[in-house]
Structure formats: structure tokens, C-alpha cells
Design an enzyme around this catalytic site. Structure first.
Site, PDB file in Angstrom:
ATOM      1  N   LYS A 186       0.826  -1.379   0.156  1.00 39.11           N
ATOM      2  CA  LYS A 186       0.084   0.051   0.056  1.00 39.11           C
ATOM      3  C   LYS A 186       0.755   1.201   0.093  1.00 39.11           C
ATOM      4  O   LYS A 186       1.768   1.341   0.476  1.00 39.11           O
ATOM      5  CB  LYS A 186      -0.823  -0.020   1.306  1.00 39.11           C
ATOM      6  CG  LYS A 186      -1.781   1.112   1.596  1.00 39.11           C
ATOM      7  CD  LYS A 186      -2.639   1.001   2.743  1.00 39.11           C
ATOM      8  CE  LYS A 186      -2.124   1.820   3.758  1.00 39.11           C
ATOM      9  NZ  LYS A 186      -3.032   1.903   5.078  1.00 39.11           N
ATOM     10  N   SER A 217     -11.084   3.544   9.029  1.00 35.98           N
ATOM     11  CA  SER A 217     -11.469   5.010   9.391  1.00 35.98           C
ATOM     12  C   SER A 217     -12.303   5.291   8.060  1.00 35.98           C
ATOM     13  O   SER A 217     -13.755   4.995   8.472  1.00 35.98           O
ATOM     14  CB  SER A 217     -10.121   5.932   9.145  1.00 35.98           C
ATOM     15  OG  SER A 217     -10.559   7.001   9.354  1.00 35.98           O
ATOM     16  N   GLY A 219     -12.587   3.347   5.522  1.00 33.19           N
ATOM     17  CA  GLY A 219     -12.804   2.010   5.060  1.00 33.19           C
ATOM     18  C   GLY A 219     -12.130   1.750   3.494  1.00 33.19           C
ATOM     19  O   GLY A 219     -12.082   0.773   2.905  1.00 33.19           O
ATOM     20  N   GLY A 220     -11.143   2.761   3.281  1.00 35.53           N
ATOM     21  CA  GLY A 220     -10.809   2.889   1.845  1.00 35.53           C
ATOM     22  C   GLY A 220      -9.787   1.663   1.663  1.00 35.53           C
ATOM     23  O   GLY A 220      -9.616   1.091   0.803  1.00 35.53           O
TER      24      GLY A 220
END
Ligand code: R5P
Length: 289
Positions: A186, A217, A219-220
Site C-alpha cells: 500500500k 477509518s 474504509g478505503g
């Protein structure tokens, strides 16, 4: 004695019961000028365990916690064990850009300086922050048993961390479940906050994937990780995040990404906070009481 601030989420009472002790709720009111008043209505013991989770509105809850610790000092309690199930500002653990503060340093130093004699938190973003900014004894509780218990009946499960930094957590849970684990790569843009996941080939055919992270947070991150798992032929995707902050339509984002079920703990109260961490907290407290 166990002291419940307004964000104990029932944990102070559950822990008090486990230790056959009493729970006292902090009384509070807001003055007309918006200042906070708190009072501990009764106290008789030589130690106190304060339970206070620092979720939104975190700045208000933080002040309530500091006032509570100070009030206990005023009651001549010398052993004050502070339990913060969700530790706010833990992600600002360094100056990513020049001119930024190390916010977590402010939070932890204040808690210690005002009078905490020991500190317990749950799945803090980076455990190193605790050793860096606390000189009192501390513990970082990871509710591995509880999480593994929740997902135990899912067959062909593989655990996935959304980034390399979260791999150790995925490994702990995978080991409990006796399953394999992997991680994604990521990258987050420090200015816009936008998250991207680099494509990676994963052997997910006929597997159920459990994505584990510390915080959900927006959800990303989870949604991107879920899409990646499904693109790699995962059968179903489950998600676990210790702290469900759930901002900006996070749940819709998560379910829209194809996640079958998403769960969290009671460090933050939310519709998905189905796992209580009080047993892990109890074990940790036994070391300090
Ligand atoms: C960041 O590094 C954390 O470990 C979480 O992955 C992050 O805070 C989740 O945020 P969001 O749900 O907004 O993607």
C-alpha cells in the site's frame, strides 16, 4: 477501583466484575461557556484503573481523561493505571512533513505527566510510540484470541495484511487460526491521504480471505484490499479492524467493495463492534494490579 469515563464502553464495569471490584462513573457537565467539569463522586481504594477510549470527539475525551487522572491525584491515589482502548493521534507518530507536530508524543507525555503510573492500550498503530514517549510501564494488548475465535469456523481461510507494516498482526492471527498469511503493498499520498495498492499476484483460488488492520477509518484501505483479493479469485472476503472509526460512509464503501462481513472490537462503539476485548485487557491488568 475502576473508574469509567464517558468512553469506557462498558469495559470498566466488565473489568471491575472480573476483579470483584467496584466501578465508579465519572460525573461530568459542560459549563455555559463550554468548559468541562468532572468529578469522581466516591473513592476508597489504594489504586485506580481508569478506562477511557479516545475516539471522536477525541479532543474532548482526552481532556476528560486528563481531568480524571488529576482528580485521582487529588484523592491521593498513587497507583493510577490508565487504560485507553483506542489511542487517538497514534498515526501522527512522526513529522511526515516539515512543520508538523509529533501528536502522539503530546498525548502520551500528557497522560504520564499528569499522573498515570501505568498505561495500557489496544493494538496501537505503532508500538514503538509507547517506548518512545512513556517512561512508565505499559502494555499494548492485541486481542488475537478473541479475533481468532470469531473467525474460527470459516474454512480455507487465509489472512491478509493491507500493507507490510500490518503483516505482524496478520501473522499472529493466522498462527492462531493455523492458516497462511500474506500482505499487500500500500502507498499513501501524505498530502491528499489517497491510498493505492500496487498490483500483486496472490494464490487465493478457493480461499476465504480475512483482511486484518488496526483501524477502519474511511474504509478505503480495506475496500481496496478486498477488491484486490477478489480480483485474485478469492471466494469470499472478510475484514477485521480493531478500531472501527467508520467515518465518511465507511460501511457502504466496505460492503460495496464485495466484503461479506466486517467486524471490529468494543474499543470504539459502532454497528460492527461485535468482539469484546475485555478478557485480553483483564490479562494485561493482572500484570499491573
Ligand atoms: C494506516 O496506516 C492504518 O493502519 C489504517 O490502514 C488506516 O488508518 C485505515 O484508514 P482508512 O480506513 O481511511 O483507509
Amino acid at each position: 477501583m475502576f473508574i469509567a469515563t464517558s468512553t469506557s464502553n462498558g469495559l470498566a464495569a466488565r473489568l471491575a466484575k472480573e476483579f470483584d471490584d467496584k466501578v465508579v462513573r465519572v460525573e461530568s457537565k459542560i459549563f455555559p461557556d463550554n468548559e468541562l467539569y468532572i468529578r469522581i463522586p466516591e473513592f476508597k481504594d489504594d489504586y485506580a484503573v481508569v478506562v477511557s477510549s479516545l475516539y471522536h470527539p477525541q479532543n474532548d475525551h482526552f481532556l476528560e481523561l486528563l481531568f480524571t487522572i488529576e482528580a485521582l491525584k487529588g484523592l491521593n491515589i498513587n497507583k493510577i493505571i490508565v487504560v485507553v482502548p483506542y489511542l487517538a493521534y497514534a498515526r501522527q507518530d512522526k513529522r511526515f512533513l516539515t512543520g508538523e507536530p509529533v501528536s502522539i508524543k503530546v498525548i502520551l507525555s500528557s497522560i504520564e505527566n499528569i499522573g498515570a503510573s501505568a498505561f495500557i492500550t489496544v493494538d496501537v498503530h505503532k508500538e514503538k510510540s509507547l517506548s518512545e514517549w512513556l517512561t512508565i510501564p505499559y502494555d499494548n494488548v492485541i486481542p488475537v484470541e478473541e479475533v481468532a475465535e470469531y473467525f474460527r469456523n470459516i474454512r480455507n481461510i487465509k489472512v491478509l495484511a493491507p500493507d507490510k507494516g500490518a503483516l505482524w498482526r496478520a501473522r499472529l492471527i493466522a498462527e492462531k487460526l493455523g492458516s497462511k498469511y500474506d500482505y499487500l503493498e500500500k502507498v499513501r499520498d501524505r498530502v491528499t491521504g489517497e491510498v493505492k495498492i500496487r498490483p500483486k499476484h496472490l494464490e487465493f483460488e478457493n480461499s476465504n480471505i480475512l483482511i486484518v488492520d488496526d483501524i477502519i477509518s474511511t474504509g478505503g484501505t480495506m475496500a481496496l484490499a478486498a477488491s484486490c483479493a477478489l480480483e485474485n479469485n478469492a471466494e469470499r472476503v472478510f475484514a477485521y479492524g480493531t478500531h472501527a472509526l467508520l467515518v465518511k460512509g465507511a460501511l457502504d464503501r466496505l460492503y460495496a467493495s464485495g466484503i461479506t462481513d466486517v467486524v471490529s472490537t468494543d474499543t470504539v462503539l459502532s454497528p460492527i463492534s461485535k468482539i469484546s476485548i475485555y478478557r485480553s485487557l483483564k490479562k494485561s491488568l493482572e500484570r499491573f494490579i
